[in-house]
Design a protein around this motif. Structure first.
Motif, PDB file in Angstrom:
ATOM      1  N   TRP A 172      31.353 -97.817  27.327  1.00 37.38           N
ATOM      2  CA  TRP A 172      31.277 -98.990  28.204  1.00 37.38           C
ATOM      3  C   TRP A 172      30.267 -98.745  29.330  1.00 37.38           C
ATOM      4  O   TRP A 172      29.471 -99.621  29.664  1.00 37.38           O
ATOM      5  CB  TRP A 172      32.665 -99.288  28.761  1.00 37.38           C
ATOM      6  CG  TRP A 172      32.675-100.296  29.860  1.00 37.38           C
ATOM      7  CD1 TRP A 172      32.398-101.626  29.774  1.00 37.38           C
ATOM      8  CD2 TRP A 172      32.974-100.024  31.240  1.00 37.38           C
ATOM      9  NE1 TRP A 172      32.508-102.223  31.012  1.00 37.38           N
ATOM     10  CE2 TRP A 172      32.866-101.268  31.928  1.00 37.38           C
ATOM     11  CE3 TRP A 172      33.333 -98.891  31.949  1.00 37.38           C
ATOM     12  CZ2 TRP A 172      33.100-101.367  33.302  1.00 37.38           C
ATOM     13  CZ3 TRP A 172      33.575 -98.996  33.303  1.00 37.38           C
ATOM     14  CH2 TRP A 172      33.442-100.219  33.965  1.00 37.38           C
TER      15      TRP A 172
ATOM     16  N   CYS B 102      35.404 -95.225  27.462  1.00 36.73           N
ATOM     17  CA  CYS B 102      34.918 -95.535  28.803  1.00 36.73           C
ATOM     18  C   CYS B 102      33.440 -95.175  28.921  1.00 36.73           C
ATOM     19  O   CYS B 102      32.653 -95.930  29.502  1.00 36.73           O
ATOM     20  CB  CYS B 102      35.738 -94.768  29.842  1.00 36.73           C
ATOM     21  SG  CYS B 102      35.272 -95.121  31.553  1.00 36.73           S
TER      22      CYS B 102
ATOM     23  N   PHE C 205      35.083-104.345  22.839  1.00 35.11           N
ATOM     24  CA  PHE C 205      36.152-104.079  23.796  1.00 35.11           C
ATOM     25  C   PHE C 205      36.646-105.381  24.410  1.00 35.11           C
ATOM     26  O   PHE C 205      35.859-106.261  24.773  1.00 35.11           O
ATOM     27  CB  PHE C 205      35.672-103.146  24.911  1.00 35.11           C
ATOM     28  CG  PHE C 205      35.282-101.778  24.430  1.00 35.11           C
ATOM     29  CD1 PHE C 205      36.106-101.065  23.569  1.00 35.11           C
ATOM     30  CD2 PHE C 205      34.089-101.188  24.836  1.00 35.11           C
ATOM     31  CE1 PHE C 205      35.749 -99.795  23.121  1.00 35.11           C
ATOM     32  CE2 PHE C 205      33.729 -99.930  24.403  1.00 35.11           C
ATOM     33  CZ  PHE C 205      34.565 -99.223  23.536  1.00 35.11           C
TER      34      PHE C 205
ATOM     35  N   ARG D  47      38.736-107.726  27.308  1.00 35.37           N
ATOM     36  CA  ARG D  47      38.717-107.746  28.765  1.00 35.37           C
ATOM     37  C   ARG D  47      39.714-106.738  29.323  1.00 35.37           C
ATOM     38  O   ARG D  47      39.434-106.048  30.315  1.00 35.37           O
ATOM     39  CB  ARG D  47      39.055-109.143  29.264  1.00 35.37           C
ATOM     40  CG  ARG D  47      39.090-109.252  30.791  1.00 35.37           C
ATOM     41  CD  ARG D  47      39.422-110.665  31.241  1.00 35.37           C
ATOM     42  NE  ARG D  47      38.439-111.622  30.773  1.00 35.37           N
ATOM     43  CZ  ARG D  47      38.503-112.934  30.990  1.00 35.37           C
ATOM     44  NH1 ARG D  47      39.535-113.437  31.677  1.00 35.37           N
ATOM     45  NH2 ARG D  47      37.569-113.747  30.536  1.00 35.37           N
TER      46      ARG D  47
ATOM     47  N   ARG E 299      37.614 -99.427  33.862  1.00 34.94           N
ATOM     48  CA  ARG E 299      37.328 -99.424  35.301  1.00 34.94           C
ATOM     49  C   ARG E 299      38.360 -98.583  36.056  1.00 34.94           C
ATOM     50  O   ARG E 299      38.010 -97.837  36.986  1.00 34.94           O
ATOM     51  CB  ARG E 299      37.322-100.856  35.844  1.00 34.94           C
ATOM     52  CG  ARG E 299      36.182-101.723  35.344  1.00 34.94           C
ATOM     53  CD  ARG E 299      36.161-103.075  36.036  1.00 34.94           C
ATOM     54  NE  ARG E 299      35.108-103.920  35.487  1.00 34.94           N
ATOM     55  CZ  ARG E 299      35.288-104.778  34.485  1.00 34.94           C
ATOM     56  NH1 ARG E 299      36.505-104.913  33.935  1.00 34.94           N
ATOM     57  NH2 ARG E 299      34.282-105.499  34.030  1.00 34.94           N
TER      58      ARG E 299
ATOM     59  N   GLN F  78      40.745-103.965  27.889  1.00 35.63           N
ATOM     60  CA  GLN F  78      40.229-102.612  27.699  1.00 35.63           C
ATOM     61  C   GLN F  78      39.188-102.269  28.753  1.00 35.63           C
ATOM     62  O   GLN F  78      39.189-101.168  29.311  1.00 35.63           O
ATOM     63  CB  GLN F  78      39.620-102.483  26.301  1.00 35.63           C
ATOM     64  CG  GLN F  78      40.635-102.364  25.170  1.00 35.63           C
ATOM     65  CD  GLN F  78      39.954-102.283  23.817  1.00 35.63           C
ATOM     66  OE1 GLN F  78      39.184-103.182  23.449  1.00 35.63           O
ATOM     67  NE2 GLN F  78      40.228-101.213  23.085  1.00 35.63           N
ATOM     68  N   LYS F  79      38.301-103.204  29.021  1.00 39.05           N
ATOM     69  CA  LYS F  79      37.272-102.941  30.038  1.00 39.05           C
ATOM     70  C   LYS F  79      37.895-102.719  31.412  1.00 39.05           C
ATOM     71  O   LYS F  79      37.417-101.888  32.198  1.00 39.05           O
ATOM     72  CB  LYS F  79      36.274-104.095  30.075  1.00 39.05           C
ATOM     73  CG  LYS F  79      35.408-104.192  28.822  1.00 39.05           C
ATOM     74  CD  LYS F  79      34.446-105.365  28.891  1.00 39.05           C
ATOM     75  CE  LYS F  79      33.613-105.458  27.613  1.00 39.05           C
ATOM     76  NZ  LYS F  79      32.685-106.615  27.633  1.00 39.05           N
TER      77      LYS F  79
ATOM     78  N   ALA G 186      29.556-102.129  23.712  1.00 34.76           N
ATOM     79  CA  ALA G 186      30.865-102.454  24.295  1.00 34.76           C
ATOM     80  C   ALA G 186      31.352-103.826  23.869  1.00 34.76           C
ATOM     81  O   ALA G 186      32.342-104.334  24.402  1.00 34.76           O
ATOM     82  CB  ALA G 186      30.772-102.388  25.815  1.00 34.76           C
TER      83      ALA G 186
END
Length: 487
Positions: free
Chosen positions: A144, A141, A167, A169, A176, A171-172, A164
């Motif tokens: 990112w 995280c 990574f 979608r 968040r 994972q992102k 990033a």
């Protein structure tokens, strides 16, 4: 003067709490002076004719005072970046070297707890904290978050990635969610310890609100590191030095160690002009209350002014970039009202708690120069005797505090419009404490001036009017017109 809402709301909220930063002001639980600390700075004492017990540390504090920058005729001193006393710097440097040499480790390493999130904090919030996200999740995280930073914000370091691209979608999205949970719990900590402040943050935009929670939690954790019950002072210094190193690494490389570091990292990315200096200065402020390393008594108001900057003015400077200024104003223009507010609130805290500080904590913050001027002795304060001399002293100190409030009020109109109400309402509510002291016959030795929640809420309508431009030409009855410099 975008900082002001944080300082005002924060310090106002502190008045209703009972521990650490949420106490009257920066007063840690009393440390037993260990052999280690004593070896760094033997405490020599001089009993003068007024009955004060004054530590002979004039050369150290004078060096710090001479480094301050006078603002507006000397009424406000900017102590930003002023180095702490040689004793404090030596103690932190020694602890740092022992950490780097592997001789000692912070308690977060030895007991697995999140540094600065101890049992007291968990109990205050009402449930376990930080029980989400694996270490790998946290580091991914952070990578990112760093990837969203301008290229000039962080330096490169082996093992600290800002890439990033690998990574997915999904994972992102999980990052968040992890960051959102970190902010959510930061808000819970803020709400548990600083209820008035927390309510005030609800008046802000979401991004600014969350950033302020992140800043508050960093300050909260810093305070807990210093104030937590411990077996030795050496352990505190090791943790505080480790905390300072972590701050440096976060600022320089974007490096984090736990989920709550993520919120400060995210704030750092979103507000790249946020400086590390006030954070570092606050750490020095914490040390000023530690016996032997700190300033046990204050001979002059300038010495107390330095303390006020480090434990209160710093909070304002931390939040300047978050709140932003009204069109035409800059952080530099806002700086003097910002520092004035820090002095005003800290003085109010000190005046409110003179008796409590002396009897329960063995501390007298009132400058000795002022005590001598009005014929008040430390013995009298410890015996909690209010007489004409003490009343005259309180009247003088209240007048001084109000002078700083008046200087700070000019800054409300330097704020971005959505930041004005939380600033003004907190300033009004906290300033009411001085009125309570007067109503109590200036007895701050046996009686604690207090403004309850409902009285604070009743202030909001008039505070709202004071934020409007029309109030500058048509002030409320009893108010003075606020004059500020043209942008």
């Amino acid at each position: 003067m975008a900082f002001t809402s944080l300082v005002a709301l924060l310090l106002a909220s502190l008045s209703t709490q009972s521990v650490a930063w949420t106490s009257s002001h920066r007063i840690p639980r009393r440390f037993a002076t260990s052999t280690y600390l004593a070896s760094l700075a033997p405490a020599e004492r001089d009993n003068n004719k007024t009955g004060f017990s004054v530590s002979t540390k004039e050369s150290n504090i004078n060096d710090e005072l001479e480094s301050g920058r006078l603002l507006e005729g000397g009424k406000v001193i900017d102590f930003s970046s002023v180095k702490a006393s040689s004793r404090a710097e030596e103690a932190l440097a020694d602890a740092r070297q022992r950490i780097l040499n592997g001789v000692v480790v912070p308690t977060s390493v030895s007991n697995g707890q999140i540094l600065g999130i101890n049992d007291d904090v968990i109990r205050e919030v009402g449930h376990p904290l930080g029980m989400f996200g694996t270490p790998e999740d946290t580091q991914n995280c952070a990578a990112w978050i760093r990837s969203n930073a301008p290229s000039s914000v962080f330096e490169t370091k082996d093992g600290v990635s800002s890439d990033a691209s690998a990574f997915s979608r999904e994972q992102k999205q999980s990052f968040r969610s992890l960051l959102s949970k970190s902010y959510e719990e930061s808000g819970e900590v803020t709400g548990a310890y600083a209820k008035t402040f927390y309510i005030g943050t609800m008046l802000m935009g979401e991004e600014a609100r969350k950033a302020i929670w992140g800043i508050y939690v960093w300050c909260r954790r810093t305070d807990e590191i210093v104030d937590a019950p411990r077996d030795s002072d050496d352990e505190m210094l090791v943790d505080l030095s480790s905390w300072e190193m972590r701050l440096e690494n976060l600022w320089k490389y974007g490096q984090v160690e736990d989920v709550y570091d993520l919120v400060l990292l995210d704030t750092r990315v979103k507000y790249p002009n946020l400086e590390i200096t006030p954070f570092m200065d606050m750490i020095r402020g914490m040390l000023m209350d530690v016996p032997v390393l700190g300033q046990e008594r204050y001979d002059s108001f300038d010495e107390l002014h330095l303390y006020c900057y480090r434990v209160a003015g710093t909070v304002g400077l931390m939040s300047l970039p978050v709140f932003g200024c009204a069109p035409g104003y800059t952080d530099e223009v806002a700086r003097e009202p910002a520092l004035s507010l820090g002095v005003a609130f800290q003085l109010t805290n000190i005046l409110r708690d003179v008796g409590e500080d002396a009897v329960q904590r063995g501390r007298v913050y009132l400058p000795h120069d002022d005590l001598r001027r009005f014929g008040v002795t430390e013995k009298q304060i410890l015996e909690q005797r209010v007489d004409e001399n003490y009343i005259a002293l309180m009247k003088f100190q209240i007048e001084r505090a109000r002078m700083y409030y008046a200087r700070a009020k000019r800054g409300v109109f330097m704020l971005a419009p959505d930041a004005r109400l939380p600033v003004q309402s907190s300033l009004d509510a906290y300033g009411r404490i001085l009125e309570k002291i007067e109503e109590n016959g200036y007895d701050t030795l046996t009686t604690r001036a207090y403004v309850d929640k409902w009285e604070k809420l009743s202030i909001i309508p008039s505070s709202w009017y004071r934020t409007l431009d029309i109030s500058r030409t048509l002030p409320l009855p009893g108010d003075k017109a606020v004059a500020i410099e043209k942008p």
